[in-house]
Structures are given as C-alpha cells and as structure tokens.
Design a protein around this motif. Structure first.
Motif, PDB file in Angstrom:
ATOM      1  N   SER A 384       9.475   0.645  13.802  1.00 42.28           N
ATOM      2  CA  SER A 384       9.697   0.610  12.367  1.00 42.28           C
ATOM      3  C   SER A 384       8.509   1.272  11.679  1.00 42.28           C
ATOM      4  CB  SER A 384       9.845  -0.834  11.894  1.00 42.28           C
ATOM      5  OG  SER A 384       9.730  -0.867  10.489  1.00 42.28           O
ATOM      6  N   LYS A 386       7.481   0.616   8.759  1.00 42.92           N
ATOM      7  CA  LYS A 386       7.168  -0.265   7.618  1.00 42.92           C
ATOM      8  C   LYS A 386       5.716  -0.155   7.147  1.00 42.92           C
ATOM      9  CE  LYS A 386       9.367  -4.817   7.831  1.00 42.92           C
ATOM     10  NZ  LYS A 386       9.368  -5.919   8.802  1.00 42.92           N
ATOM     11  N   LYS A 389       5.133   2.992   5.399  1.00 39.70           N
ATOM     12  CA  LYS A 389       5.796   3.010   4.089  1.00 39.70           C
ATOM     13  C   LYS A 389       4.899   2.373   3.033  1.00 39.70           C
ATOM     14  CE  LYS A 389      10.049   1.588   1.777  1.00 39.70           C
ATOM     15  NZ  LYS A 389      11.135   0.613   1.823  1.00 39.70           N
ATOM     16  N   GLU A 419      14.401  -1.706   9.348  1.00 41.56           N
ATOM     17  CA  GLU A 419      13.877  -0.985   8.195  1.00 41.56           C
ATOM     18  C   GLU A 419      13.061   0.233   8.652  1.00 41.56           C
ATOM     19  OE1 GLU A 419      11.540  -3.579   5.747  1.00 41.56           O
ATOM     20  OE2 GLU A 419      10.975  -1.918   4.417  1.00 41.56           O
ATOM     21  N   GLU A 420      13.274   1.381   8.025  1.00 37.83           N
ATOM     22  CA  GLU A 420      12.487   2.603   8.305  1.00 37.83           C
ATOM     23  C   GLU A 420      12.433   2.913   9.805  1.00 37.83           C
ATOM     24  OE1 GLU A 420      10.926   4.725   5.954  1.00 37.83           O
ATOM     25  OE2 GLU A 420      12.143   3.572   4.554  1.00 37.83           O
TER      26      GLU A 420
END
Ligand SMILES: *Cc1c(COP(=O)(O)O)cnc(C)c1O
Length: 485
Positions: A384, A386, A389, A419-420
């Motif tokens: 991920s 995250k 981000k 997520e991502e």
C-alpha cells in the motif's frame, strides 16, 4: 529467389493502385465493381519514401513499445514471464501455419494430436476430467464455464440458482462474466488475514447460489487455506465451485484445483504457459471441468476414434460453440511446446521460483512500503502506498516515475480493497540482479518522495508521451489517423 527470366515489376496506376506482372492465381476471382461515388478522384497522399526510411520508421515505432523482451514487467495478476523463442519457432512451422480450418480431417491429424495432447496435459495439471481449448482468453473461459454451470442447474430442474458469489478482491472479469452469463453477483468479504471471510460466506450462500468464483492463491497473492471448508459450504448448498486459474503459476505441481474441490476452471495460457500477451492478444483460455459438467462443454470436442482424431458434434447437452474453428491454435501450440519442454518437474520448479522471487521482493520492499498482509505470499504481493500518500505522492505518481527508469510499473489500484495498492508479480523468469535493480529504484523513488516530491508528482520525464489525461483517453479516444504537422 530471383528469377532472371521473370523479373517482378511493381506498377502504380494513376489511381494509386499497385499491380504486378505476376501471372494470375489459379482461382476464380470475383470482380467487384466499385460505385463511381466511392472511387477516389485523387491518388492517396502516401509519402514517397525509400525502403530504408520505411524500415527506420517502423523500427522506431517498435522501440517506443514496451514488452517483456525490452524490460522487467512486474504487472501483478498478469504473469508477464519470458516467452521462450523456441516456442515461436515451433508455432511457425509450415505444418502448423499452412493449414486451413476446412481441410479434410485426415490431413490435419498432427495439428489435432497437438491439441488433444495439450488437453490431456491440462487435465493432468488441473485435476479435471475434460478440457476444451475453445475459449479465446480467461474472461471468455469464465463466461463459458458459467454458461455450462447454468445449463447444468437448469437441466436438473434447478431454475432458481441465479446468484454467483465472488470475493471483493476478485478480478473485475469475474463479476463481469457472471453478469454477462445472466447471473446476479453477490460479494463476499475478505477477512483481516486477506482471505475469504467464512462467516460472511455462510451468510451469503443459499438455495439460489449457482456458484462461487475463486482464485487460489487469491488476488492478494495469498493461499486460501480454508479451501476445503469453502468447497463443502458451496457443495452442501448445491452450488458449483469455479476456479479462476490466472494465478496457477504459484501452485503448479503442488496443488490441483480438482483436488481442492473445484468443479470448473479456466487457465490463461498466455500467462502461466508463456503465450505472449499484452497489446490485446491473442490469448487462450481453456476450461477444464469435472465429469458431471462434461456433457455441457462447448462443441465440437476433439475425440480419438481408433487411430483418427476428429471433431465430435454429437453433444446434445452442449452449450454450443463459443468460438469459430477451434481456439487460438498458435497460442495452444506454444503452450504445448512449453509444457513438453519443461516437463512435470520443470513446471513445479516454475512455481517454486515464482514464489521465492515474490517473497524476496516483498520482504525487501516492506522496509519502505506498508505491507497490509505480512504473512508469506505466493507468486505476487500487494503493497500500500498509504505512507507515501501522506507526503502528497500517490501510487499513480510512483507508477509514472517507474517508467523513467525503464521498467513497466506494477498493477496499481487493484485489488480494490487495499488503499493506494501496488501489486507486484516478478515471475520466475527474472534474475536476482533484475529484482534488486527494481527494488533499488523503488527506494530511490521513496527518497525523492521525502526530499523532492515534485519530480515524482510530475513524472514521467523521459518517455515519448508524458502524463496523459487518462479519463479523456478512455472516454473519448482518438482512433483516426491525423496528419502531424
Ligand atoms: C488476467 C486475469 C483474468 C482474465 O483473463 P484474460 O485472459 O485477461 O481475459 C481473470 N482473473 C484474474 C485473476 C486475472 O489475473
């Protein structure tokens, strides 16, 4: 070959047509009169270039393309492994390429033997009773098998089996195939270990369940350890278990879908069995089924009677033909060449190395990227983005920056439940040096994200085409040739 008595002359007519002095072919040609209104007034504006210039033009274009032959291609879920060149030589043999589908059956026995033997090999690899090579790709195989499952239930007077259960991590083709086959798809949740949530599955299964579609290892690269229980739950409710074989590269020679309780499978020969892919095909998505579903296979099937291979059309329960002729022959030849050259032991080793490579990369990359499921993975793994981000850089930016280093980016934003997400599948055919080079590149990008994020946010910088407006490109593609200035 140059024939001095008969030099070949090309001529271009005033209207731009090219003709030669070759004697006419010995076949009746139907003359087509083109209506006046459709005939050009002016010759086409074709550039006048030399052969060398033309070669350079197309060579230049081909260099702009990216394929497994040009670099590392860790596109998760797609199994972008090396396509051995010997398979190309074999598929190119005159005896294979100079066939016509309507030739008398006695004259194509060799080709039919290859297909028949490939079916037998795939039956053994998957633990299924019968295989059809007709479907042209994975998604087509999914749809074909679901149509068979539907016919099976209807034939049993089971008319209310309208639902197909699909995990939330599944490939998008699963719900799409279920819908096109006339089913309603029902989503089953993934638990905190990244596996099918058994309690949720029990809640979703009922007398309307036609089938469960599952890939194992799943799209997170994790093996569904409760598979035997899952099979019991579905079978007890009267449903069928469908195996999405796109991830077979992880378990070949170790576990067979048939032994895990699956009733139908598709394989992607263009993934696991080295068919070249990308750029839209051609692929091959054979399906395998248990004896119970066998009568519903698409027709014709290839049978061997005495010493003759032939097509059997006498299949009253068959769902019918799903592709003209019999599958994508050339891809099937390549897959057969691969299976025979690897042998049983070789295929097993493929899976071992694919899993080893993925775990090696996963452990090293976990230093900088969040790893949602920390257990060992199979042939692929999901990270991920995250943390990145939070620093203002998205997974899409990272993927674009990877292009600047000459690699194909991993799959991004899939599976949807992470997520991502960045989904990486190295395959067994890459060396440790290549894996390390890619990992070090990822670390360089992470360093930039911390110190110089603009360079990642504005990537790519070194590609012919810069960042595209992807929505417009998808929604309003320009498919017409336009003269550049
Ligand atoms: C690639 C893939 C498919 C679809 O296969 P195609 O050959 O592209 O149609 C289905 N499921 C999974 C998990 C895949 O990776």
């Amino acid at each position: 070959m140059i024939n001095e008595d008969f030099p070949l002359i090309f001529e271009r007519s005033k209207k731009g047509r090219i003709s030669t002095n070759l004697p006419p072919l010995d076949v009746p040609v139907q003359k087509i009169e083109i209506e006046e209104q459709y005939i050009r007034n002016e010759p086409a504006e074709l550039p006048e270039v030399s052969e060398l210039e033309l070669v350079r033009h197309y060579t230049g274009l081909s260099r702009r393309n990216f394929g497994i032959d040009s670099g590392f291609y860790p596109l998760g879920s797609c199994t972008m492994k090396y396509n051995p060149k010997i398979n190309e030589d074999i598929a190119k043999l005159d005896g294979f390429t100079h066939l016509h589908p309507y030739q008398p059956i006695e004259t194509v026995q060799g080709a039919l033997e290859v297909l028949f033997s490939l079916q037998k090999s795939l039956e053994e690899i998957t633990g299924m009773d019968s295989v059809s090579l007709q479907p042209a790709a994975g998604a087509h195989g999914e749809w074909t098998a679901l149509m068979m499952i539907r016919a099976f239930h209807e034939n049993n007077g089971d008319k209310n089996r309208t639902k197909v259960i699909i995990p939330d991590s599944a490939h998008g083709t699963n719900p799409a195939s279920a819908t096109v086959a006339g089913f309603e798809s029902v989503t089953v949740k993934t638990n905190t270990d990244g596996l099918v949530d058994i309690d949720d599955l029990k809640r979703k299964v009922d007398e309307n369940t036609a089938a469960l579609m599952l890939t194992n290892p799943n799209t997170l690269g994790l093996f569904e350890t409760e598979i035997m229980d899952i099979a019991h739950i579905i079978h007890d409710a009267g449903g069928k278990l469908y195996y999405d074989g796109a991830n077979l590269n992880a378990i070949m020679g170790y576990v067979r879908p048939g032994d895990m309780g699956f009733d139908a499978v598709h394989l992607n020969l263009h993934k696991t069995f080295t068919g070249p892919h990308g750029g839209g095909g051609p692929g091959s998505g054979p399906i395998g089924v248990t004896a119970e579903l066998e009568p519903y296979l698409p027709k014709p099937i290839i049978v061997k009677k005495q010493d003759l291979y032939m097509f059997d059309y006498e299949r009253p329960k068959s769902i019918g033909r799903v592709k003209p002729y019999y599958g994508n022959f050339g891809i099937n030849v390549r897959a057969y060449a691969y299976i025979r050259s690897m042998g049983a032991k070789g295929l097993k080793r493929v899976s071992e190395y694919a899993v080893l490579n993925a775990n090696y990369m996963m452990r090293r990359l976990a230093k900088e990227f969040e790893l949602p499921y920390p257990q060992h993975c199979k042939h692929e793994f999901v990270l991920s983005g995250k943390r990145q981000k939070k620093l203002g850089v998205r997974t899409l930016d990272i993927a674009k920056r990877i292009l600047d280093y000459g690699f194909h980016p991993p799959t991004i934003y899939f599976p949807l439940n992470i997520e991502e997400s960045l989904m990486i599948e190295p395959t067994e055919t890459e060396s440790k040096e290549t894996l390390d080079e890619f990992i070090d590149t990822m670390f360089d990008i992470v360093a930039d994200i911390k110190e110089n994020p603009e360079i990642v946010q504005n990537a790519p910088h070194h590609t012919v085409v810069k960042r595209m407006d992807e929505t417009t490109a998808a929604r309003r593609p320009i498919l017409k040739y336009e003269k550049s200035n």
